[in-house]
Design a protein around this motif. Structure first.
Motif: not given
Length: 91
Positions: A64-91
């Protein structure tokens, strides 16, 4: 609970609609760690670590995403765990 990781790629009208900031807020609310970024092809990519239940809730929200988004596909794949803290927006 066991922590796993999943990589997502979301396509459609997902840039310029606050998708990254909304994804960050949703992931933080679900207790996930990871990152989200825009891709040159117009999609949004993210990696999230957390419980299987929280990752599924995030995936459901990504369709669904935010109100103005129009999602046509979501691809989800398993990934290796990485040591991450928090949730960042990357540029």
């Amino acid at each position: 609970m066991r922590t796993t990781a999943r990589h997502f790629r979301v396509s459609g009208k997902v840039q310029g609609v606050f998708f990254r900031a909304s994804t960050q807020a949703r992931a933080q609310a679900l207790g996930l760690n990871g990152w989200v970024r825009n891709c040159p092809d117009g999609s949004v990519e993210l990696l999230a670590n957390g419980t299987a239940e929280a990752l599924q809730q995030l995936e459901d929200w990504l369709w669904q995403g935010p109100d103005r988004a129009r999602v046509t596909a979501v691809e989800a794949t398993p990934a290796p765990l990485q040591p991450l803290a928090g949730f960042a927006i990357r540029r």
